[in-house]
Scaffold this active site. Sequence first.
Site, PDB file in Angstrom:
ATOM      1  N   ASP A   1      89.889  13.215  -7.583  1.00 45.43           N
ATOM      2  CA  ASP A   1      88.928  12.524  -6.727  1.00 45.43           C
ATOM      3  C   ASP A   1      87.645  12.267  -7.518  1.00 45.43           C
ATOM      4  OD1 ASP A   1      88.601  12.254  -3.374  1.00 45.43           O
ATOM      5  OD2 ASP A   1      86.760  12.166  -4.571  1.00 45.43           O
TER       6      ASP A   1
ATOM      7  N   CYS B   1      92.439  -3.514  -1.571  1.00 44.06           N
ATOM      8  CA  CYS B   1      92.531  -2.058  -1.368  1.00 44.06           C
ATOM      9  C   CYS B   1      92.315  -1.354  -2.705  1.00 44.06           C
ATOM     10  CB  CYS B   1      93.897  -1.708  -0.779  1.00 44.06           C
ATOM     11  SG  CYS B   1      94.241   0.051  -0.759  1.00 44.06           S
TER      12      CYS B   1
ATOM     13  N   HIS C   1      94.084   3.446   2.803  1.00 45.07           N
ATOM     14  CA  HIS C   1      95.397   3.546   2.156  1.00 45.07           C
ATOM     15  C   HIS C   1      95.720   5.035   2.267  1.00 45.07           C
ATOM     16  CE1 HIS C   1      98.187   2.435  -1.441  1.00 45.07           C
ATOM     17  NE2 HIS C   1      98.437   3.707  -1.141  1.00 45.07           N
TER      18      HIS C   1
ATOM     19  N   HIS D   1     101.531   0.306  -0.069  1.00 47.02           N
ATOM     20  CA  HIS D   1     100.379   0.348   0.827  1.00 47.02           C
ATOM     21  C   HIS D   1     100.805   0.690   2.251  1.00 47.02           C
ATOM     22  CE1 HIS D   1      96.319  -0.461   2.208  1.00 47.02           C
ATOM     23  NE2 HIS D   1      96.911  -0.882   3.313  1.00 47.02           N
TER      24      HIS D   1
ATOM     25  N   HIS E   1      94.418  14.737   0.483  1.00 53.22           N
ATOM     26  CA  HIS E   1      93.506  15.473  -0.390  1.00 53.22           C
ATOM     27  C   HIS E   1      94.106  16.845  -0.664  1.00 53.22           C
ATOM     28  CE1 HIS E   1      89.859  12.875   0.404  1.00 53.22           C
ATOM     29  NE2 HIS E   1      90.523  12.625   1.514  1.00 53.22           N
TER      30      HIS E   1
ATOM     31  N   GLY F   1      87.077  10.696   9.509  1.00 55.05           N
ATOM     32  CA  GLY F   1      86.399  10.610   8.221  1.00 55.05           C
ATOM     33  C   GLY F   1      87.128   9.787   7.178  1.00 55.05           C
TER      34      GLY F   1
ATOM     35  N   ASN G   1      92.732  12.586   6.311  1.00 51.46           N
ATOM     36  CA  ASN G   1      91.781  12.029   7.270  1.00 51.46           C
ATOM     37  C   ASN G   1      92.384  10.775   7.894  1.00 51.46           C
ATOM     38  OD1 ASN G   1      89.817  13.973   6.645  1.00 51.46           O
ATOM     39  ND2 ASN G   1      89.067  12.772   4.916  1.00 51.46           N
TER      40      ASN G   1
ATOM     41  N   CYS H   1      95.390   0.556  -3.972  1.00 49.09           N
ATOM     42  CA  CYS H   1      96.410  -0.342  -4.534  1.00 49.09           C
ATOM     43  C   CYS H   1      95.997  -0.794  -5.930  1.00 49.09           C
ATOM     44  CB  CYS H   1      96.626  -1.548  -3.620  1.00 49.09           C
ATOM     45  SG  CYS H   1      97.639  -1.181  -2.164  1.00 49.09           S
TER      46      CYS H   1
ATOM     47  N   HIS I   1      96.371   8.784   2.218  1.00 54.88           N
ATOM     48  CA  HIS I   1      96.272   9.705   1.088  1.00 54.88           C
ATOM     49  C   HIS I   1      96.126  11.137   1.579  1.00 54.88           C
ATOM     50  CE1 HIS I   1      92.245   8.217   2.115  1.00 54.88           C
ATOM     51  NE2 HIS I   1      91.805   9.414   1.803  1.00 54.88           N
TER      52      HIS I   1
HETATM   53  P1  AMP Z   1      88.823   9.565   2.760  1.00 58.24           P
HETATM   54  O1  AMP Z   1      87.409   9.852   3.189  1.00 58.24           O
HETATM   55  O2  AMP Z   1      89.813  10.559   3.296  1.00 58.24           O
HETATM   56  O3  AMP Z   1      89.223   8.130   3.000  1.00 58.24           O
HETATM   57  O4  AMP Z   1      88.837   9.847   1.213  1.00 58.24           O
HETATM   58  C1  AMP Z   1      88.694   8.875   0.237  1.00 58.24           C
HETATM   59  C2  AMP Z   1      88.486   9.614  -1.049  1.00 58.24           C
HETATM   60  O5  AMP Z   1      88.708   8.736  -2.130  1.00 58.24           O
HETATM   61  C3  AMP Z   1      87.056  10.168  -1.213  1.00 58.24           C
HETATM   62  O6  AMP Z   1      87.135  11.576  -1.416  1.00 58.24           O
HETATM   63  C4  AMP Z   1      86.531   9.438  -2.449  1.00 58.24           C
HETATM   64  O7  AMP Z   1      85.713  10.245  -3.252  1.00 58.24           O
HETATM   65  C5  AMP Z   1      87.815   9.050  -3.163  1.00 58.24           C
HETATM   66  N1  AMP Z   1      87.722   7.889  -4.016  1.00 58.24           N
HETATM   67  C6  AMP Z   1      87.209   6.673  -3.699  1.00 58.24           C
HETATM   68  N2  AMP Z   1      87.301   5.838  -4.743  1.00 58.24           N
HETATM   69  C7  AMP Z   1      87.895   6.526  -5.744  1.00 58.24           C
HETATM   70  C8  AMP Z   1      88.282   6.212  -7.086  1.00 58.24           C
HETATM   71  N3  AMP Z   1      88.069   5.002  -7.618  1.00 58.24           N
HETATM   72  N4  AMP Z   1      88.867   7.177  -7.829  1.00 58.24           N
HETATM   73  C9  AMP Z   1      89.080   8.407  -7.299  1.00 58.24           C
HETATM   74  N5  AMP Z   1      88.759   8.756  -6.049  1.00 58.24           N
HETATM   75  C10 AMP Z   1      88.163   7.844  -5.281  1.00 58.24           C
HETATM   76 ZN    ZN Z   2      96.489   0.061  -0.619  1.00 54.40          ZN
END
Ligand code: AMP
Ligand code: ZN
Length: 114
Positions: free
Chosen positions: A30, A4, A98, A46, A102, A93, A87, A7, A100
């Site tokens: 992001d 992940c 994991h 997680h 936004h 989307g 999401n 993680c 989160h």
């Molecule tokens: P989601 O589409 O809600 O799963 O959002 C995942 C978000 O994580 C997206 O906006 C990606 O741009 C962001 N993301 C993915 N990898 C990283 C990373 N290494 N550092 C910061 N943001 C990330």
């Molecule tokens: Zn995780």
Amino acid sequence: MSDCIFCKIVQGEIPCKKVYEDDEVLAFDDIHPMAPVHVVIIPKSHISTLMDIDNKKIKIINNLIAAVQKVAVIKKIDASGFRTVINCNAEGGQVVFHLHVHVLGGRKLHDELG
Ligand code: AMP
Ligand code: ZN
């Protein structure tokens, strides 16, 4: 969860631009910002999706929302306003499985949600 990416960010194996951290959550910029302010807030433990939250795990949501307020103040968008998005699963989307939140702000966001 060894595969992940969030993680791995918690464990320091992948770098991030940290915005806020406490014992329970980590917030970072992001990597593909959709607005001038775009922060992702994650629980350090997680959990895959919003659907995995039950009454025993509801504290995770409390911790995430408390962190949203802290991030909004740190990024100076608490008064101007911001949007929070969680999401969930494919049609929602969700790409990173994991949980989160936004936090988007720093400009007038479009009225439509999707
Ligand atoms: P989601 O589409 O809600 O799963 O959002 C995942 C978000 O994580 C997206 O906006 C990606 O741009 C962001 N993301 C993915 N990898 C990283 C990373 N290494 N550092 C910061 N943001 C990330
Ligand atoms: Zn995780």
